[in-house]
Write a protein that holds these residues in place. Structure first.
Motif, short mmCIF file in Angstrom:
data_model
loop_
_atom_site.label_atom_id
_atom_site.label_comp_id
_atom_site.label_asym_id
_atom_site.label_seq_id
_atom_site.Cartn_x
_atom_site.Cartn_y
_atom_site.Cartn_z
N ARG A 235 32.27 -28.69 132.58
CA ARG A 235 33.19 -28.57 133.75
C ARG A 235 33.61 -30.22 134.14
O ARG A 235 32.65 -31.24 134.04
CB ARG A 235 32.39 -27.95 134.81
CG ARG A 235 32.43 -26.44 134.54
CD ARG A 235 32.06 -25.56 135.84
NE ARG A 235 30.69 -25.99 136.14
CZ ARG A 235 30.20 -26.14 137.45
NH1 ARG A 235 31.10 -25.85 138.41
NH2 ARG A 235 29.01 -26.22 137.94
N ASN A 237 34.87 -32.55 137.39
CA ASN A 237 35.15 -32.81 138.98
C ASN A 237 35.94 -34.19 139.00
O ASN A 237 35.29 -35.35 138.60
CB ASN A 237 33.69 -32.96 139.54
CG ASN A 237 33.78 -32.85 141.13
OD1 ASN A 237 34.91 -32.83 141.59
ND2 ASN A 237 32.97 -32.54 141.63
N LEU A 254 38.69 -29.36 140.08
CA LEU A 254 37.82 -28.96 139.14
C LEU A 254 38.38 -28.19 138.09
O LEU A 254 39.09 -27.44 138.20
CB LEU A 254 36.66 -28.15 139.83
CG LEU A 254 35.97 -28.90 140.87
CD1 LEU A 254 36.26 -28.50 142.24
CD2 LEU A 254 34.31 -28.81 140.73
N GLU A 256 37.64 -26.55 133.75
CA GLU A 256 36.39 -26.01 132.84
C GLU A 256 37.13 -25.90 131.28
O GLU A 256 38.04 -25.54 131.09
CB GLU A 256 35.99 -24.62 133.54
CG GLU A 256 34.88 -24.22 132.55
CD GLU A 256 34.12 -22.71 133.23
OE1 GLU A 256 34.00 -21.84 132.55
OE2 GLU A 256 34.32 -22.79 134.65
N ASN A 277 36.36 -18.21 140.35
CA ASN A 277 37.57 -18.81 141.30
C ASN A 277 38.84 -17.95 140.90
O ASN A 277 39.67 -18.23 140.39
CB ASN A 277 37.92 -20.14 140.76
CG ASN A 277 36.68 -21.14 141.23
OD1 ASN A 277 36.88 -21.68 142.36
ND2 ASN A 277 35.75 -21.23 140.59
N CYS A 417 34.33 -22.96 143.20
CA CYS A 417 33.73 -24.24 143.03
C CYS A 417 33.89 -25.17 144.10
O CYS A 417 33.28 -26.03 144.64
CB CYS A 417 34.31 -24.94 141.89
SG CYS A 417 33.72 -24.20 140.12
N HIS A 421 31.43 -27.15 146.79
CA HIS A 421 31.57 -28.65 146.90
C HIS A 421 31.80 -29.20 147.98
O HIS A 421 31.62 -30.33 148.26
CB HIS A 421 32.33 -29.15 145.50
CG HIS A 421 31.60 -29.20 144.42
ND1 HIS A 421 30.78 -30.20 143.81
CD2 HIS A 421 31.38 -28.22 143.30
CE1 HIS A 421 30.27 -29.83 142.68
NE2 HIS A 421 30.63 -28.65 142.52
N HIS A 555 27.75 -22.74 139.77
CA HIS A 555 27.38 -23.88 140.42
C HIS A 555 26.16 -23.73 141.32
O HIS A 555 25.81 -22.53 141.44
CB HIS A 555 28.44 -24.30 141.47
CG HIS A 555 29.15 -23.31 142.37
ND1 HIS A 555 28.77 -22.94 143.37
CD2 HIS A 555 30.41 -22.94 141.98
CE1 HIS A 555 29.56 -21.73 143.58
NE2 HIS A 555 30.75 -21.68 142.92
#
Length: 555
Positions: A235, A237, A254, A256, A277, A417, A421, A555
């Motif tokens: 993943r 960021n 983000l 993947e 998501n 995600c 975060h 996460h």
């Protein structure tokens, strides 16, 4: 067909060869130290876990010649994926828009791989190793995830405008269980636990180097292996907003990928959906504008509303229902608001760690960002009709556990995600939407470190240190303090069949030649068919209930 009789005859031999101490009383300190969950000694990690070393180990595990050019080619496949402005969800057949990332796309693979030059601002360096045994499935078909986090050596300061550029890449290896059952993962649990006996950062890093790059035994590991990033994931960021004189967007984003080889001679990062998501517009009143074709998008939205009401709503309050059910196998007095033993700190730690939903991948999009359009609670999404149609009819069930419709949608946002975060940064002011309420106290999602949970200095977020790490440490203690049950023949059969299937996939990979995965549509042709087969296996594994966390999230 695998012979059960042969498996019965060889069970003892396999157990002895794989885990000779399987029935010994495991090591059980009180309590385990933090580095049995996360090791973030940046200096000790620097040489042993370099980005180039990990990329080279992936190539070697695929039988690909390890060269400077091969490593740069592999990393370039990740960078080239940032040029795209949409991807097709192979399950829903929706073409979903993503934000173009022009600054990430022009980064040089050679710069990311080169940590030896002190003047190279883009070098990826290791800042933390994370033990995620808490993500094991209920059937113990794998041993959870074991992660390496890389960041720029430091945030790249551009002055006041634009803000500093940052980037994190997380290699999240899902380690296959060599035997099946809890006993198959016991050596892994004991390895992490035994790190608490050590104090010297260099010695700890050496032990972790062995686990990640060599393996604990012929049957367990190494962690860094291409197979583990097909069934696990990588993943990113992303917040790169200036390269040279060019300036790009300043929106956290983000992504993947999985890693696979489709021609036997080269390896690729293949973009996949970001798990847990769902496309945020599915919570809105209209047809999702960022997905096409529109007629199909309307159908998928209807499916999402039905499945949310039928499954996901219950999963998002499952923790609360279990917490007060004295007859449930996982009942814990510390989590029961009506019990004298109730502990608010433990309650929060368990709620934040266990909150989740097993969203079908057909609803997931290919990015999670702070953009209002990616936030179910943000101003760009009118979720009024969703709450009235899907959530409010379940008001009586929600009331029993003290959750209202706004908190329920806030939970759905929190498990994305971007939600975890940087909760609601793009919508209401951060922290204003509680996910629960106990009496007069509103429970808010815990804080990150400005959209990361470990930063360039290897500092950990409050969410990790106060809640997630204590929860994970307690789960590891449960594994090492309680002897596991003997493995059954049925578990051996099931595991052997899974491994046989995996070997057939690898053979198929080696037989395909001269195909370009980065230009072939996922799900089309031989390459797409292979990737679809891999993703089907990943999805089946991902949707399994967890042993410690019923609704596992990444996460």
């Amino acid at each position: 067909m695998i012979s059960v009789a042969k498996l019965r005859m060889s069970t003892a031999v396999i157990l002895i060869a794989t885990h000779s101490s399987a029935y010994a009383q495991p090591y059980c300190p009180e309590p385990l130290k933090q580095h049995s969950i996360v090791f973030n000694d940046k200096a000790a990690l620097a040489d042993r876990f370099s980005f180039r070393k990990t990329i080279n180990a992936v190539l070697k595990s695929q039988g690909i010649a390890v060269t400077k050019e091969a490593a740069e080619k592999l990393v370039s496949t990740m960078l080239s994926s940032f040029v795209a402005d949409d991807f097709v969800n192979r399950n829903s057949q929706l073409r979903m828009q993503v934000s173009e990332r022009p600054m990430e796309s022009v980064l040089k693979a050679s710069d990311l791989l080169d940590a030896d030059k002190p003047d190279n601002p883009f070098a990826m360096v290791p800042v933390g190793l994370f033990n995620r045994l808490d993500l094991v499935p209920e059937d113990w078909s794998d041993c959870g995830e074991h992660r390496i986090v890389y960041t720029f050596n430091k945030a790249i300061d551009h002055g006041n405008s634009p803000p500093a550029s940052r980037m994190t890449i997380i290699f999240e290896a899902r380690l296959r269980n060599p035997l099946g059952g809890q006993i198959g993962c016991q050596p892994v649990a004991e390895f992490w636990a035994n790190l608490s006996k050590l104090a010297d950062g260099g010695v700890i890093a050496d032990e972790l180097d062995r686990f990640y790059y060599t393996g604990l035994s012929a049957n367990i590991g190494p962690v860094v292996h291409a197979d583990n990033y097909r069934f696990g994931q990588v993943r990113g960021n992303l917040f790169v907003n200036k390269v040279g004189t060019s300036t790009g967007p300043v929106q956290w984003n983000l992504r993947e990928w999985i890693i696979t080889s489709v021609d036997g001679n080269s390896s690729s990062f293949v973009p996949v959906t970001v798990k847990t998501n769902p496309l945020a517009e599915l919570y809105g009143a209209g047809v999702p504008a960022t997905a096409a074709p529109q007629a199909r998008a309307a159908t998928v939205k209807d499916e999402f509303w039905r499945e949310f009401k039928g499954s996901y709503l219950g999963q998002l309050i499952e923790f609360d229902e279990v917490a007060t059910d004295k007859n449930h196998k996982n009942y814990d007095k510390r989590l029961d608001r009506t019990a004298p033993e109730f502990d608010l700190k433990v309650f929060k730690s368990y709620l934040f760690s266990k909150l989740g939903a097993r969203f079908d991948d057909k609803f997931n999009e290919f990015q999670s960002s702070v953009s209002p359009i990616d936030n179910p609670m943000g101003p760009a999404i009118d979720n009024t009709a969703f709450k009235q149609t899907v959530v409010d009819p379940e008001a009586a069930r929600l009331a029993k556990v003290g959750v209202d419709s706004t908190q329920l949608v806030a939970r759905a946002a929190a498990v994305t995600c971007a939600g975890c975060h940087n909760f609601f940064k793009a919508g209401p002011p951060a922290g204003t939407a509680p996910i629960a309420k106990l009496g007069a106290e509103e429970i808010l999602w815990p804080a990150s470190l400005n959209f990361v949970h470990i930063d360039e200095k290897a500092a950990l977020s409050p969410a990790l240190t106060e809640f997630f790490v204590p929860f994970r440490r307690e789960q590891l203690e449960k594994l090492v303090c309680k002897p596991s049950a003997p493995i059954t023949v049925e578990q051996l059969v099931a595991t052997a069949e899974v491994q046989a299937r995996d070997r057939s996939i690898l053979r198929l990979q080696q037989s395909i030649r001269a195909l370009a995965p980065q230009t072939a549509p996922l799900g089309a042709g031989t390459t797409g068919g292979l990737i679809s087969q891999i993703q089907d296996d990943r999805e089946a594994q991902r949707l399994k209930p967890g042993f410690f966390v019923q609704n596992r999230r990444s996460h």
